[in-house]
Design a protein around this motif. Structure first.
Motif, PDB file in Angstrom:
ATOM      1  N   LYS A 122       0.840  -1.205   0.000  1.00  0.00           N
ATOM      2  CA  LYS A 122       0.000   0.000   0.000  1.00  0.00           C
ATOM      3  C   LYS A 122       0.874   1.254   0.000  1.00  0.00           C
ATOM      4  CE  LYS A 122      -2.209  -1.058   3.808  1.00  0.00           C
ATOM      5  NZ  LYS A 122      -1.594  -2.379   4.028  1.00  0.00           N
ATOM      6  N   THR A 123       1.827   1.261   0.932  1.00  0.00           N
ATOM      7  CA  THR A 123       2.691   2.427   1.034  1.00  0.00           C
ATOM      8  C   THR A 123       3.522   2.573  -0.234  1.00  0.00           C
ATOM      9  OG1 THR A 123       2.741   2.113   3.417  1.00  0.00           O
ATOM     10  CG2 THR A 123       4.424   3.536   2.492  1.00  0.00           C
ATOM     11  N   LYS A 124       3.985   1.451  -0.720  1.00  0.00           N
ATOM     12  CA  LYS A 124       4.770   1.483  -1.960  1.00  0.00           C
ATOM     13  C   LYS A 124       3.917   2.047  -3.104  1.00  0.00           C
ATOM     14  CE  LYS A 124       7.340  -1.684  -4.974  1.00  0.00           C
ATOM     15  NZ  LYS A 124       8.760  -1.576  -4.713  1.00  0.00           N
TER      16      LYS A 124
ATOM     17  N   VAL B 193      -3.571   9.723   1.285  1.00  0.00           N
ATOM     18  CA  VAL B 193      -3.462   9.462   2.725  1.00  0.00           C
ATOM     19  C   VAL B 193      -3.066   8.008   2.966  1.00  0.00           C
ATOM     20  CG1 VAL B 193      -4.639   9.589   4.948  1.00  0.00           C
ATOM     21  CG2 VAL B 193      -5.403  11.044   3.076  1.00  0.00           C
ATOM     22  N   ASP B 194      -2.003   7.802   3.720  1.00  0.00           N
ATOM     23  CA  ASP B 194      -1.590   6.436   4.094  1.00  0.00           C
ATOM     24  C   ASP B 194      -2.200   6.110   5.464  1.00  0.00           C
ATOM     25  OD1 ASP B 194      -0.389   3.997   3.986  1.00  0.00           O
ATOM     26  OD2 ASP B 194       1.671   4.704   4.192  1.00  0.00           O
ATOM     27  N   GLU B 195      -2.360   4.844   5.777  1.00  0.00           N
ATOM     28  CA  GLU B 195      -2.877   4.407   7.085  1.00  0.00           C
ATOM     29  C   GLU B 195      -4.234   5.066   7.392  1.00  0.00           C
ATOM     30  OE1 GLU B 195      -1.220   2.162   8.922  1.00  0.00           O
ATOM     31  OE2 GLU B 195       0.887   2.316   8.343  1.00  0.00           O
ATOM     32  N   TYR B 196      -5.082   5.095   6.417  1.00  0.00           N
ATOM     33  CA  TYR B 196      -6.359   5.800   6.537  1.00  0.00           C
ATOM     34  C   TYR B 196      -7.234   5.199   7.633  1.00  0.00           C
ATOM     35  CZ  TYR B 196     -10.744   7.912   4.922  1.00  0.00           C
ATOM     36  OH  TYR B 196     -11.924   8.594   4.841  1.00  0.00           O
TER      37      TYR B 196
ATOM     38  N   LYS C 134       3.727   0.238  13.651  1.00  0.00           N
ATOM     39  CA  LYS C 134       2.835   0.363  12.500  1.00  0.00           C
ATOM     40  C   LYS C 134       3.576   0.738  11.206  1.00  0.00           C
ATOM     41  CE  LYS C 134      -0.332   3.892  12.172  1.00  0.00           C
ATOM     42  NZ  LYS C 134      -1.662   4.484  12.133  1.00  0.00           N
ATOM     43  N   GLY C 135       3.304   0.012  10.137  1.00  0.00           N
ATOM     44  CA  GLY C 135       3.901   0.352   8.837  1.00  0.00           C
ATOM     45  C   GLY C 135       5.324  -0.132   8.634  1.00  0.00           C
ATOM     46  N   LEU C 136       5.994  -0.592   9.722  1.00  0.00           N
ATOM     47  CA  LEU C 136       7.401  -0.999   9.600  1.00  0.00           C
ATOM     48  C   LEU C 136       7.518  -2.481   9.275  1.00  0.00           C
ATOM     49  CD1 LEU C 136       8.832   0.839  12.748  1.00  0.00           C
ATOM     50  CD2 LEU C 136       8.784   1.643  10.382  1.00  0.00           C
TER      51      LEU C 136
HETATM   52 MG    MG Z   1       2.210   0.792   4.830  1.00  0.00          MG
END
Ligand code: MG
Ligand code: ATP
Length: 683
Positions: free
Chosen positions: A33-35, A211-214, A551-553
């Motif tokens: 997602k982040t990518k 927006v990331d991590e919505y 989170k996210g890592l």
């Molecule tokens: Mg992510």
């Protein structure tokens, strides 16, 4: 262009190339997602969109920086303008610096942190626990309830008291031109709400919003996004309902569930391939999260190989647990593994101590993310308070902290005298000290204090003038020369470590001013107050952190400790088992190659050693036989009157399953709360 999209799979490409209208990318952990939104940023710029018209919002400064680096790696950094990539709070800050005057406030406001907030509340004298008051005030603010409305509607004694404190607190903030974290978003929203022209012009500035991590946005953040879309609907959000872990802080999962209602004609793209974890790790995560009722449900398949078995580590107590994990980590590092790729996670902070001790003993370099932060240490807060007064002489909250540090003979009584005199004159204390002749001050506070206070006022004024002159590279040396804070601490018995910290801070200040020429004192202060947990990661050491902070890592080798009932899941007052399970899911899905889940039979906690059962999550993830009893039928029904320790008496208005327990919706005098059945009794 092909080069930009080269690494993406088909759905990811589709998401990147869908640039008109609202888009929700809904996908499980590690699906890129982040990518995808990072690539989308690069793609938009490559298409010729003005970079400055793209706004990307993330949860930490570190994430923002990483996304910027990755986007630039795809398109190079020679851009006509810069895209704005930052946290919601930073966005609020930038906005308020431009528009806060619309609320009749001055643009050189100071941001206070949670600790400052509690100190302010404490000064209003209350017997209620400060953290409860702070949280309730936050809740009022985020529900857009004004202090006056709160006072008018409070019925229970406790809430009467809290609403009174809320009123005093808000007055204090505006009198001293302070802004708390909530305000960064709420005041921003109020201005946008009250002035459609501003909303329209800001919306036109940012034609593309991501927006990331919505899943962890709250109501205000969502409303803000809607305002930012006043002139267009190019909003792309990515999130995972299974990773929503900030419900306790007001995050609203409905933002994802009802995205298509808030933003009409929304497209949804699902990403279903997990690139991060081995198949075994992913299967455990999927099995665990399937026990939640309240979810959208997603298909997630592993791209990677089957991988090694997940290890479940059972130990006698926390010391044995910590020693064994330290030994395993030591072995990994000896074999040449990069410490930055290893992490230990825990659900509650109290569990970190034994691991810290074991790693220290084994001489393994580590960093505890989210512990007392550098900027929260007393000596550092002193310098920050000084810098705040220099930047904004009206900031009496900071003044109170340091007026007697170094000692100037100003106790409570003297301070009160100065305060009422200033009030009488209708000016601030700093202004008073500067304006009154020394004899006058001496008359009010005595000879010794009078003289040093006059000197203090001159010094602050001099530094204030200097801070306005631009080049601040030598500013901090001038500061030390005039104020002598380092000097003061060096004479205290426990001064050594503090002096080291002060030196580090002075170094940071010089670096900042050198690297960002022309930066103002205000900007420096704002930057450090918006630091978040992950921003401390420096990439050379083993990380120890809470699941929330992870989170996210992602980490190649991951250890999760404290997998016991009562610790993970946490099962106290107000805990939500589904949110606990989502935390479990977040924890497991941080692992790339190797995962170890560890539990102990006995743990020392809050002064007691108690016997523990292993976490139900181990059973649910299919890693060992389940251990916990399942409650089949709720003991409550709609209409029942129940009693809760904190909230008093309320009526049950709804019942739902929460994993293997029951969650009740209870109306407490007009406020509806969701509470696990085991935390109330029927009356
Ligand atoms: Mg992510
Ligand atoms: P989380 O839910 O934890 O935030 P995420 O969905 O944001 O995860 P990323 O962090 O973007 O996922 O990606 C997870 C990992 O998978 C990263 O190491 C990323 O480089 C890799 N990855 C993502 N997409 C692909 C792809 N198409 N090909 C190869 N690797 C990929």
């Amino acid at each position: 262009m092909e080069q930009i999209l080269y690494e993406l799979n088909e759905e990811q490409r589709r998401a990147v190339q869908t640039i008109d209208g609202p888009l929700l990318i809904l996908a499980g952990a590690g699906t890129g997602k982040t990518k995808t939104i990072t690539t989308r940023l690069a793609y938009l710029i490559d298409l010729g969109v003005d970079p400055a018209s793209i706004l990307t919002l993330t949860f930490t400064n570190k994430a923002a920086k990483e996304m910027r680096d990755r986007a630039f790696a795809l398109i190079g950094d020679h851009l006509p303008s810069q895209p704005l990539l930052c946290t919601f709070h930073k966005f609020g800050l930038l906005f308020l610096r431009r528009y806060i005057h619309k609320l009749g406030r001055d643009r050189n406001f100071v941001i206070i942190d949670t600790d400052d907030k509690k100190r302010i509340i404490k000064s209003f004298k209350t017997d209620l626990p400060l953290s409860v008051v702070a949280t309730e005030i936050s809740r009022y603010k985020n529900s857009l309830i004004s202090p006056e409305e709160a006072v008018a509607s409070a019925k229970l004694e406790n809430f009467k008291e809290i609403s009174r404190l809320y009123l005093e607190y808000q007055n204090y903030l505006s009198e001293n031109n302070l802004v708390d974290f909530d305000d960064l978003l709420i005041l921003t929203y109020r201005i946008l709400e009250g002035d459609p022209d501003i909303a329209l012009s800001v919306s036109r500035e940012y034609n593309f919003i991501m927006v990331d991590e919505y899943q962890d946005t709250n109501d205000i953040q969502n409303r803000l996004l809607m305002k930012l879309c006043s002139s267009h609907d190019n909003i792309c959000v990515v999130g995972d309902d299974d990773q929503s872990i900030y419900g306790w802080r007001g995050a609203n999962i409905n933002n994802i569930l009802y995205f298509h209602e808030h933003f009409s004609n929304a497209k949804i793209i699902r990403l279903e391939k997990n690139y991060r974890s081995t198949r075994k790790i992913l299967e455990a995560a999927n099995r665990l999260i399937e026990h939640n009722r309240n979810r959208l449900g997603k298909h997630l398949e592993a791209v990677r190989e089957e991988g090694a078995d997940i290890e479940v580590l059972a130990s006698r107590d926390e010391q044995e647990e910590a020693a064994r994990i330290a030994e395993k980590i030591g072995r990994l590092i000896d074999r040449g593994e990069d410490p930055a790729k290893i992490a230990v996670l825990f659900r509650i902070n109290a569990l970190s101590r034994s691991i810290e001790e074991a790693l220290t003993k084994a001489r393994i370099p580590f960093q505890l993310v989210g512990a007392i932060r550098f900027y929260e240490r007393a000596e550092i807060k002193d310098i920050i308070s000084y810098l705040r007064i220099i930047s904004n002489p009206r900031d009496e909250f900071s003044l109170k902290r340091v007026i007697n540090r170094p000692k100037r003979g100003v106790g409570k009584v003297t301070y009160e005298r100065l305060h009422s005199l200033a009030l009488h004159e209708g000016i601030g204390i700093m202004e008073l000290l500067l304006k009154l002749p020394e004899e006058e001050i001496v008359r009010v506070v005595g000879r010794k204090s009078g003289r040093s206070l006059k000197g203090f006022a001159y010094a602050i004024d001099l530094l204030h003038q200097k801070s306005l002159q631009g080049d601040l590279e030598n500013f901090i040396d001038e500061f030390e020369r005039l104020i002598g804070l380092r000097e003061y601490y060096s004479h205290l018995p426990d001064g050594m470590e503090r002096v080291l910290n002060i030196d580090e801070f002075y170094g940071l200040f010089r670096d900042h001013m050198r690297e960002q020429r022309g930066s103002t004192l205000e900007e420096f202060l704002a930057e450090i107050s918006l630091q978040s947990d992950q921003d401390q990661l420096d990439g050379k050491r083993v990380s120890i952190m809470s699941v929330h902070a992870s989170k996210g890592l992602e980490f190649k080798h991951l250890f999760v400790i404290g997998m016991e009932e009562g610790f993970f899941p946490l099962t106290g007052d107000g805990c939500d088992i589904e949110e606990e399970r989502r935390l479990g899911y977040v924890a497991i899905t941080r692992a790339m190659d190797r995962l170890t889940l560890s539990y102990v039979r006995k743990r020392f906690y809050r002064g007691r050693r108690s016997s523990l059962e292993k976490s139900r999550f181990l059973g649910e993830a299919g890693l060992c036989k389940g251990s916990i009893k399942i409650e089949r039928k709720s003991l409550f029904k709609k209409g029942d009157l129940v009693k809760h320790k904190l909230f008093g008496i309320g009526r049950v208005i709804g019942i739902s399953r929460a994993g293997k327990e029951f969650k009740l919706s209870i109306n407490f005098g007009g406020t509806v709360r969701e509470i696990l059945a085991s935390f109330v009794e029927r009356i």
